[in-house]
Structures are given as C-alpha cells and as structure tokens.
Design an enzyme around this catalytic site. Structure first.
Site, PDB file in Angstrom:
ATOM      1  N   THR A  78       0.844  -1.205   0.000  1.00  0.00           N
ATOM      2  CA  THR A  78       0.000   0.000   0.000  1.00  0.00           C
ATOM      3  C   THR A  78       0.874   1.249   0.000  1.00  0.00           C
ATOM      4  O   THR A  78       0.680   2.170  -0.796  1.00  0.00           O
ATOM      5  CB  THR A  78      -0.917   0.002   1.251  1.00  0.00           C
ATOM      6  OG1 THR A  78      -1.765  -1.138   1.163  1.00  0.00           O
ATOM      7  CG2 THR A  78      -1.749   1.261   1.343  1.00  0.00           C
ATOM      8  N   GLN A 201       1.541  -9.835  -6.155  1.00  0.00           N
ATOM      9  CA  GLN A 201       1.066 -11.225  -6.214  1.00  0.00           C
ATOM     10  C   GLN A 201       1.973 -12.126  -7.058  1.00  0.00           C
ATOM     11  O   GLN A 201       1.676 -13.318  -7.187  1.00  0.00           O
ATOM     12  CB  GLN A 201      -0.362 -11.264  -6.802  1.00  0.00           C
ATOM     13  CG  GLN A 201      -1.417 -10.608  -5.920  1.00  0.00           C
ATOM     14  CD  GLN A 201      -1.797 -11.467  -4.714  1.00  0.00           C
ATOM     15  OE1 GLN A 201      -1.562 -12.676  -4.683  1.00  0.00           O
ATOM     16  NE2 GLN A 201      -2.373 -10.846  -3.708  1.00  0.00           N
ATOM     17  N   CYS A 348      -8.648  -6.419   1.174  1.00  0.00           N
ATOM     18  CA  CYS A 348      -8.502  -4.961   1.300  1.00  0.00           C
ATOM     19  C   CYS A 348      -9.773  -4.238   0.917  1.00  0.00           C
ATOM     20  O   CYS A 348      -9.816  -3.029   0.881  1.00  0.00           O
ATOM     21  CB  CYS A 348      -7.372  -4.467   0.404  1.00  0.00           C
ATOM     22  SG  CYS A 348      -5.851  -5.269   0.765  1.00  0.00           S
TER      23      CYS A 348
HETATM   24  N1  PMP Z   1      -1.405  -4.772  -4.013  1.00  0.00           N
HETATM   25  C1  PMP Z   1      -1.812  -6.030  -4.189  1.00  0.00           C
HETATM   26  C2  PMP Z   1      -1.822  -6.606  -5.569  1.00  0.00           C
HETATM   27  C3  PMP Z   1      -2.196  -6.808  -3.098  1.00  0.00           C
HETATM   28  O1  PMP Z   1      -2.596  -8.068  -3.287  1.00  0.00           O
HETATM   29  C4  PMP Z   1      -2.163  -6.228  -1.809  1.00  0.00           C
HETATM   30  C5  PMP Z   1      -2.620  -7.024  -0.610  1.00  0.00           C
HETATM   31  N2  PMP Z   1      -3.959  -7.447  -0.741  1.00  0.00           N
HETATM   32  C6  PMP Z   1      -1.729  -4.902  -1.683  1.00  0.00           C
HETATM   33  C7  PMP Z   1      -1.356  -4.204  -2.805  1.00  0.00           C
HETATM   34  C8  PMP Z   1      -1.625  -4.249  -0.334  1.00  0.00           C
HETATM   35  O2  PMP Z   1      -0.584  -4.861   0.348  1.00  0.00           O
HETATM   36  P1  PMP Z   1      -0.128  -4.478   1.816  1.00  0.00           P
HETATM   37  O3  PMP Z   1      -1.152  -5.081   2.709  1.00  0.00           O
HETATM   38  O4  PMP Z   1       1.231  -5.079   1.926  1.00  0.00           O
HETATM   39  O5  PMP Z   1      -0.096  -2.991   1.924  1.00  0.00           O
END
Ligand code: PMP
Length: 402
Positions: A78, A201, A348
């Site tokens: 994020t 991913q 998310c």
């Molecule tokens: N980008 C992608 C493609 C994700 O799969 C995720 C997690 N769902 C995020 C961003 C956010 O990741 P993080 O929780 O490490 O901030």
C-alpha cells in the site's frame, strides 16, 4: 481444543490474502530481532544494524538484478503504491508548474492505486484515464497507446490481479511506452511516461527480473511470499524522480522516513530469494493442483459456475469462480464452518457490496469466491473443498424444498 490442533485441521486456501511465514524466513527474522539498535545511529550497535540493513538491501537488489540504491523498503505494498503514484505526480508538478499531469491506470488496480487516482482526480490535481479490461480480465495494449499524452506522468498496471489472478502483459506495455517515447515524443531516453507495476502477487509465479522487465517502478509485499507482515518495497529505477509523501527523517534515500523495520526487511529479503529460486518448480506443482481443481469443479458442478478471468493468463495459485444463484458470502461462511478458508473478494476491499474487479468483467456481478493455493496445498484439500461444496449445496437445496 488448542488453537494449534484446531488450525491443523483447517484447509487454508487463501494464500493470495496472506501466506504463512516459512521456517527459513522465521529463523532469520527471529535472529534479527536481537539486532535492536537504530540503523541511523553511529555507535557500534547502530553500525551493526545498518550493516544488516544494507546487506539485506543488496540481497534484494541481487535477486532482482538491480542496484542497492534502487531498493526502497516500505511498510508494504500500500505504501509503495502511494509513493509510486503520488510521489511521481508531485515531482512532475514541481518540474512543470501550471500544467496538469495525466495518469493511466487499469480499472482493476488494487485500491492502494485506485484510491490515489480518484483522490487526485477529485481534487482536480490530475487527469485520469481508467482502462477497461477485456472480458477475460486482460488489458488491451492498444488502449494504452491511444491513452498516452505528452502530460502522461505514470501508467500503473497491476502485474497480476489479487482477485482473479489474471496476469497483465507488462512487457508489451513497456514496449508500447518505449515506442511512444521514441516515435511520438522523439526521444527514447525521455523519462516520462513512467511505468509502474504492482507485482505484489507475482514473485512466486512470474519472472520479476528487472533486467528484462522494463518498468521504472515496481511494488512488492512481503506477506504474499511467506515473509513477515508489514514490510514491502518499491523498486525505483535510477533517474526516476519522486517526491516523498510522508514527512520526517532522511531514511531510505530520503524517500521513506521512519526507523526501518529491520527484522521484517531481513525476513523479506530471504523470502524473496527463496521465491525466485523455487519459482519454476512451485509453478509446475501448483499448475497441476489448479488443473485438478478446475476439472473436479467441472465434473461435479458443470453448468453451475463461471470462471472469472482468463484460464490461460492466470497465476497458477488462483481459482476465482461464481456459483450461479448462490450467495458468495454465505458460501465463504459455510466453508469456514467446515474448516476451509477462502475469500469472497480481496481482503482490502471488505466494505464494498460487490467486487469492482468482477464488475469490470461483466455487467451483472453475481459475487465470486477466490480460492488461492500455496506451499501447503495438496489435492486432498481440493477433494475436501469439493466434498464440502456438495454438502453445502445439498443442504440449501433441501432447505428450499421444505
Ligand atoms: N497490491 C496487491 C496486488 C495486493 O494483493 C495487496 C494485498 N492485498 C496490496 C497491494 C496491499 O498490500 P499491503 O497489505 O502489503 O499494503
């Protein structure tokens, strides 16, 4: 029953949301917990911490075939996405006063990209082009060519979708942008438009070597690759201008203030190394499980479900389907009660009624279930999933008959 006994009976099929820390990573992570000094201090303890930080950075850089100073550690994907999109737009505005920046992003980006885009658009700071995806979930590269403008600062395309696992043609998109720079802007060395990819991913399943993946910015997250939570990185190709978006100290080449999460970084570096090393073998194993899962679903529920997104351009650990006429949230809850963890949509995005990713594939979004595999997944778990699905469907059919 202890939580451990209970856990061992569960089938965890939600690796796309988070993967368990692997033993090799846990070991280095735990050791690094004892290196507690602040890497920003100049005494011997601080230098020990700084050395560990920089050796981890170099390990990540070697794994990706880049330079250490191109690796910025963050708190996760994020934050990396925010720095990439927001940071590049701010830097462009600084260099181009009075002009309005333009951003291109697909409609199926993660919220940590899409929400910045919407914010910049609503505040009238930037103009946006949101790219639709084809019914298979892939981007039509031609549409990028049509959308590019002299004011385009950044093109942000998710490498593989966290929901439907569809892989985007990032190499072709990069070629298209280089072609645009050379033939339309007249200089292939021109820095803009930048290409950013959220590759959170993909390290376990796709080649992310940055010698051949010609992107300017790339986001990674540790928790998706059997590393510790709360850590990630942004690759920033030398010469790419970014403004910092969090104010504070000068850590991480003055781009990401705050004391570094050293154990997390050490664990992430190890997890990334192992991901890249084992990628091909694990892809073969999971592709077999994925094929088995699709064929068992077809055998048992033919005509009752749709596969969301391309079968061909798909991560080997992702099965995303819609069971027609069955509420997907109810299905996730029923499977959970049977000890099987799957997701209804991205973790998310739990607030929204429906998934904007599925809605971008077809007009009538009828819910979806994401089943995602990992190192612990076996065909036995797929059998258990199919048996449980049969039980759930027959339970509700019987209820309806009453
Ligand atoms: N980008 C992608 C493609 C994700 O799969 C995720 C997690 N769902 C995020 C961003 C956010 O990741 P993080 O929780 O490490 O901030």
């Amino acid at each position: 029953m202890s939580i451990f006994a209970r856990k061992s009976k569960r089938a965890y099929l939600d690796y796309a949301a988070a993967a368990p820390i692997r033993p090799e990573v846990r070991e280095v992570f735990l050791r690094a917990l004892d290196i507690f000094a602040n890497p920003g201090t100049i005494h011997a303890d601080g230098i020990e911490a700084k050395n560990l930080l920089e050796s981890s950075r170099n390990r990540v850089a070697d794994t990706l075939s880049v330079r250490g100073k191109e690796v910025i550690f963050t708190s996760g994907a994020t934050e990396s996405n925010n720095i990439a999109v927001f940071g590049s737009v701010l830097a462009w505005i600084e260099a181009n006063p009075g002009k309005k920046p333009h951003i291109i992003a697909s409609r199926i980006e993660h919220p940590s990209v899409l929400e910045i885009c919407k914010h910049l658009e609503q505040k009238d700071i930037a103009e946006l082009t949101y790219l639709d995806v084809l019914s298979e979930g892939t981007i039509d590269v031609k549409k990028i060519r049509e959308a590019l403008r002299p004011e385009t600062v950044i093109v942000s395309i998710i490498y593989a979708s966290n929901e439907i696992g569809v892989i985007q043609p990032v190499r072709e998109i990069s070629k298209e942008i280089r072609h645009y720079k050379k033939h339309v802007l007249g200089n292939h060395e021109f820095k803009y438009p930048l290409l950013h990819t959220d590759a959170s991913q993909t390290p376990l399943y796709e080649d992310i070597n940055l010698q051949t993946l010609h992107v300017d910015l790339m986001t990674l997250s540790s928790e998706k690759i059997y590393g510790p939570h709360g850590v990630g990185m942004l690759f920033v190709r030398s010469g790419t201008k970014l403004e910092k978006i969090i104010m504070g100290g000068s850590q991480e080449f003055n781009l990401r203030p705050g004391t570094e999460n050293l154990p997390g970084i050490v664990g992430f570096a190890k997890a990334l190394e192992l991901a890249v090393k084992e990628r091909e073998e694990e892809c073969v194993r999971l592709r077999e499980i994925q094929d088995y899962c699709f064929s068992e679903l077809e055998k048992n529920f033919s005509g009752k479900f749709i596969v969301n997104g391309s079968r061909e351009y798909r991560l080997p650990n992702n099965v995303n389907i819609t069971f027609l006429g069955f509420d997907s949230e109810l299905l996730v809850i029923e499977l959970d009660a049977k000890g099987i963890a799957v997701s209804e949509r991205s973790a998310c995005n739990t607030e929204d009624e429906e998934s904007y990713v599925i809605a971008s594939l077809r007009k009538n979004d009828t819910g979806s279930v994401r089943i995602s595999f990992g190192r612990g997944t076996s065909k036995n778990e797929i059998d258990r999933l199919v048996t449980s699905l049969k039980e759930i469907f027959s339970k509700y059919e019987n209820l309806l008959k009453k």
